[in-house]
Design a protein around this motif. Structure first.
Motif, PDB file in Angstrom:
ATOM      1  N   ALA A  53     -12.465   4.768  -2.203  1.00  0.00           N
ATOM      2  CA  ALA A  53     -12.526   4.105  -0.903  1.00  0.00           C
ATOM      3  C   ALA A  53     -11.152   3.645  -0.450  1.00  0.00           C
ATOM      4  N   LEU A  54     -10.365   3.111  -1.358  1.00  0.00           N
ATOM      5  CA  LEU A  54      -9.010   2.678  -1.023  1.00  0.00           C
ATOM      6  C   LEU A  54      -8.149   3.867  -0.592  1.00  0.00           C
ATOM      7  N   GLY A  55      -8.319   4.991  -1.300  1.00  0.00           N
ATOM      8  CA  GLY A  55      -7.561   6.187  -0.944  1.00  0.00           C
ATOM      9  C   GLY A  55      -7.955   6.745   0.403  1.00  0.00           C
ATOM     10  N   GLU A  56      -9.258   6.840   0.652  1.00  0.00           N
ATOM     11  CA  GLU A  56      -9.739   7.389   1.914  1.00  0.00           C
ATOM     12  C   GLU A  56      -9.339   6.512   3.103  1.00  0.00           C
ATOM     13  N   ALA A  57      -9.228   5.214   2.864  1.00  0.00           N
ATOM     14  CA  ALA A  57      -8.823   4.297   3.933  1.00  0.00           C
ATOM     15  C   ALA A  57      -7.314   4.290   4.161  1.00  0.00           C
ATOM     16  N   GLY A  58      -6.574   4.950   3.281  1.00  0.00           N
ATOM     17  CA  GLY A  58      -5.123   5.006   3.422  1.00  0.00           C
ATOM     18  C   GLY A  58      -4.377   3.866   2.773  1.00  0.00           C
ATOM     19  N   PHE A  59      -5.076   2.995   2.040  1.00  0.00           N
ATOM     20  CA  PHE A  59      -4.431   1.809   1.482  1.00  0.00           C
ATOM     21  C   PHE A  59      -3.578   2.108   0.249  1.00  0.00           C
ATOM     22  N   LEU A  60      -3.879   3.188  -0.473  1.00  0.00           N
ATOM     23  CA  LEU A  60      -3.097   3.518  -1.669  1.00  0.00           C
ATOM     24  C   LEU A  60      -1.734   4.097  -1.300  1.00  0.00           C
ATOM     25  N   GLY A  61      -1.601   4.554  -0.065  1.00  0.00           N
ATOM     26  CA  GLY A  61      -0.354   5.193   0.335  1.00  0.00           C
ATOM     27  C   GLY A  61       0.410   4.459   1.411  1.00  0.00           C
ATOM     28  N   VAL A  62       0.184   3.163   1.549  1.00  0.00           N
ATOM     29  CA  VAL A  62       0.888   2.423   2.607  1.00  0.00           C
ATOM     30  C   VAL A  62       2.398   2.407   2.388  1.00  0.00           C
ATOM     31  N   HIS A  63       2.836   2.585   1.127  1.00  0.00           N
ATOM     32  CA  HIS A  63       4.265   2.540   0.807  1.00  0.00           C
ATOM     33  C   HIS A  63       4.866   3.934   0.665  1.00  0.00           C
ATOM     34  N   ILE A  64       4.110   4.959   1.033  1.00  0.00           N
ATOM     35  CA  ILE A  64       4.575   6.345   0.921  1.00  0.00           C
ATOM     36  C   ILE A  64       4.813   6.886   2.328  1.00  0.00           C
ATOM     37  N   SER A  65       5.816   7.743   2.464  1.00  0.00           N
ATOM     38  CA  SER A  65       6.198   8.246   3.788  1.00  0.00           C
ATOM     39  C   SER A  65       5.073   9.054   4.426  1.00  0.00           C
ATOM     40  N   GLU A  66       5.071   9.101   5.744  1.00  0.00           N
ATOM     41  CA  GLU A  66       4.088   9.897   6.472  1.00  0.00           C
ATOM     42  C   GLU A  66       4.249  11.378   6.145  1.00  0.00           C
ATOM     43  N   GLU A  67       5.485  11.797   5.908  1.00  0.00           N
ATOM     44  CA  GLU A  67       5.767  13.189   5.561  1.00  0.00           C
ATOM     45  C   GLU A  67       4.996  13.620   4.316  1.00  0.00           C
ATOM     46  N   HIS A  68       4.767  12.663   3.417  1.00  0.00           N
ATOM     47  CA  HIS A  68       4.102  12.978   2.159  1.00  0.00           C
ATOM     48  C   HIS A  68       2.718  12.344   2.059  1.00  0.00           C
ATOM     49  N   GLY A  69       2.074  12.158   3.212  1.00  0.00           N
ATOM     50  CA  GLY A  69       0.678  11.764   3.222  1.00  0.00           C
ATOM     51  C   GLY A  69       0.399  10.284   3.261  1.00  0.00           C
ATOM     52  N   GLY A  70       1.439   9.465   3.338  1.00  0.00           N
ATOM     53  CA  GLY A  70       1.239   8.020   3.366  1.00  0.00           C
ATOM     54  C   GLY A  70       1.283   7.459   4.777  1.00  0.00           C
ATOM     55  N   SER A  71       1.384   6.137   4.853  1.00  0.00           N
ATOM     56  CA  SER A  71       1.408   5.454   6.143  1.00  0.00           C
ATOM     57  C   SER A  71       2.819   5.172   6.634  1.00  0.00           C
ATOM     58  N   GLY A  72       3.811   5.418   5.766  1.00  0.00           N
ATOM     59  CA  GLY A  72       5.186   5.213   6.182  1.00  0.00           C
ATOM     60  C   GLY A  72       5.640   3.775   6.141  1.00  0.00           C
ATOM     61  N   GLY A  73       4.878   2.909   5.468  1.00  0.00           N
ATOM     62  CA  GLY A  73       5.254   1.507   5.347  1.00  0.00           C
ATOM     63  C   GLY A  73       6.133   1.280   4.123  1.00  0.00           C
ATOM     64  N   GLY A  74       6.058   0.071   3.592  1.00  0.00           N
ATOM     65  CA  GLY A  74       6.909  -0.256   2.456  1.00  0.00           C
ATOM     66  C   GLY A  74       6.190  -1.086   1.423  1.00  0.00           C
ATOM     67  N   ILE A  75       6.971  -1.640   0.517  1.00  0.00           N
ATOM     68  CA  ILE A  75       6.417  -2.468  -0.552  1.00  0.00           C
ATOM     69  C   ILE A  75       5.825  -3.752   0.027  1.00  0.00           C
ATOM     70  N   GLY A  76       6.303  -4.200   1.168  1.00  0.00           N
ATOM     71  CA  GLY A  76       5.699  -5.359   1.817  1.00  0.00           C
ATOM     72  C   GLY A  76       4.240  -5.100   2.165  1.00  0.00           C
ATOM     73  N   ASP A  77       3.952  -3.909   2.642  1.00  0.00           N
ATOM     74  CA  ASP A  77       2.566  -3.531   2.925  1.00  0.00           C
ATOM     75  C   ASP A  77       1.761  -3.413   1.630  1.00  0.00           C
ATOM     76  N   TYR A  78       2.367  -2.815   0.632  1.00  0.00           N
ATOM     77  CA  TYR A  78       1.671  -2.617  -0.643  1.00  0.00           C
ATOM     78  C   TYR A  78       1.389  -3.950  -1.328  1.00  0.00           C
ATOM     79  N   ASN A  79       2.275  -4.907  -1.159  1.00  0.00           N
ATOM     80  CA  ASN A  79       2.050  -6.259  -1.672  1.00  0.00           C
ATOM     81  C   ASN A  79       0.763  -6.842  -1.091  1.00  0.00           C
ATOM     82  N   VAL A  80       0.552  -6.641   0.206  1.00  0.00           N
ATOM     83  CA  VAL A  80      -0.655  -7.133   0.872  1.00  0.00           C
ATOM     84  C   VAL A  80      -1.896  -6.475   0.275  1.00  0.00           C
ATOM     85  N   VAL A  81      -1.848  -5.160   0.074  1.00  0.00           N
ATOM     86  CA  VAL A  81      -2.995  -4.423  -0.459  1.00  0.00           C
ATOM     87  C   VAL A  81      -3.360  -4.908  -1.857  1.00  0.00           C
ATOM     88  N   ILE A  82      -2.355  -5.008  -2.724  1.00  0.00           N
ATOM     89  CA  ILE A  82      -2.619  -5.407  -4.115  1.00  0.00           C
ATOM     90  C   ILE A  82      -3.152  -6.831  -4.182  1.00  0.00           C
TER      91      ILE A  82
END
Length: 393
Positions: A53-82
């Motif tokens: 569910a986390l993967g399908e919602a895009g939350f596992l890739g918030v810190h990964i670039s859009e080019e590689h399937g993520g949301s293009g955010g950073g560790i600040g976003d990932y901090n929120v998710v965790i």
């Protein structure tokens, strides 16, 4: 518990979209909740449904670039998710591992490696574990013995690693290996970094019987004459330690985020219990002996969260985040142990019952007082680099 406890200040959200992200993660993970996580631990099963569910919602890739399937955010976003996952009673250690491996691959992996692994990490279909610690090499990475020798166009790997989390459910292991052929004789070990499929012949592992009550299991791993293709090398040969540091500050932020989330879960439960539980016709939260320790714990937790948000922000801005990340991890661990202890105490005997979901969080919170870097090594770092004191080790 409510999906988003209203008494926690939003001051930690350093970007405009963080509050929306926090609410979205809380809503999703809240549907699973503490009981789901506890059942996974009890049954020895991975939280597959939650991870999917986390993967399908895009939350596992918030810190990964859009080019590689993520949301293009950073560790600040990932901090929120965790943090939000842990605040809903689901402290997922696998999220911490992704905070190490994804940034390292993004920074030093070949184009082919990035294309193969980052999209899968982002959507949850691929997992990579991380192997650096050895029985005789903890904080002193230069003592690593697991090593490689050249073999034609590739290498041969031999050795063992300790406390490798989740290798039983991972597709690959990112391994730090000593590379004697690259050493210069200055007394410091040269290290190289590889990405090894867990299906590789010669790789085996055995579980460690540990007190930490998480779905993720811990293992001792063994590497016996494993053939490494040159394409498995991450970045520059002999520069592995420098490359690993790309993932170490995010790892500290991620560990602190888990503890901060545990703190929020514990204080939310304690505050609710203190409002509802009456003794001699008076809610126990009306007594300063109960209220003041919880209030002090709240202050410490908020300070830890603010420090962690700042550490993540510095990292995302490309600035030196080492001091802030280390201090954030230190503060998060210390604050969570006190908050959790006070929450258990507020519940009295009920605090020791698994039904209330507090006691079995203890060793997860305690883990990050020791790992991924001990409080003593953090104090060494601050003493030396922040205060200018002589190196003590």
């Amino acid at each position: 518990m409510s999906a988003q406890p209203m008494f926690f200040s939003p001051l930690v959200d350093t970007a405009d979209h963080h509050r929306e992200l926090r609410e979205s993660v809380a809503k999703l993970v809240g549907k699973f909740g503490r009981k789901y996580y506890q059942q996974c631990v009890k049954s020895g099963e991975e939280p597959v449904e939650l991870w999917r569910a986390l993967g399908e919602a895009g939350f596992l890739g918030v810190h990964i670039s859009e080019e590689h399937g993520g949301s293009g955010g950073g560790i600040g976003d990932y901090n929120v998710v965790i943090e939000e996952c842990a605040a809903q009673g689901c402290p997922l250690l696998s999220l911490v591992i992704n905070s190490i491996t994804a940034p390292i691959i993004a920074a030093h992996g070949s184009p082919e490696m990035k294309a193969e692994w980052l999209p899968g990490i982002a959507n949850g279909t691929k997992k990579i574990c991380f192997a650096i610690t050895e029985p005789d090499a903890g904080s002193n990475t230069h003592k690593v013995k697991t090593g490689i020798v050249s073999n034609g166009d590739g290498f041969v790997l031999n050795g063992s690693k300790y406390w490798t989390s989740g290798i039983d459910v991972s597709d690959a292991v990112m391994i730090v290996a000593r590379d004697p052929e690259m050493e210069t004789g200055d007394g410091r070990s040269a290290l190289s970094l590889f990405l090894l499929p867990t299906s590789a012949p010669g790789l085996s592992y055995q579980p460690i019987d540990a007190a930490v009550m998480t779905p993720e299991k811990q293992f001792t791993t063994f590497y016996d004459d494993i053939q490494l293709d040159a394409s498995m090398l991450i970045g520059t040969r002999g520069a592995g330690l420098k490359q690993v540091f790309v993932g170490l500050n995010p790892e500290r932020v991620a560990a602190a985020a888990i503890n901060n989330g545990i703190s929020r879960f514990a204080l939310d439960k304690a505050a609710q219990y203190a409002r509802d539980r009456s003794v001699w016709k008076t809610p126990i939260g009306q007594h300063q002996g109960v209220a003041h320790p919880l209030a002090e714990a709240y202050i410490n937790v908020q300070a830890a969260r603010l420090l962690n948000a700042r550490a993540a922000q510095l990292y995302d801005q490309g600035e030196d985040a080492a001091e802030a990340a280390n201090m954030a991890k230190f503060a998060g661990a210390e604050a969570s142990l006190k908050a959790l202890d006070q929450a258990i105490q507020t519940h009295g005997g009920n605090g020791l019952s698994y039904e209330y979901g507090l006691a079995d969080l203890w060793f997860i919170a305690r883990l990050h007082k020791t790992a991924p870097v001990s409080r003593e090594m953090i104090l060494n770092h601050v003493a030396q680099h922040s205060l200018g004191l002589p190196k003590s080790y």
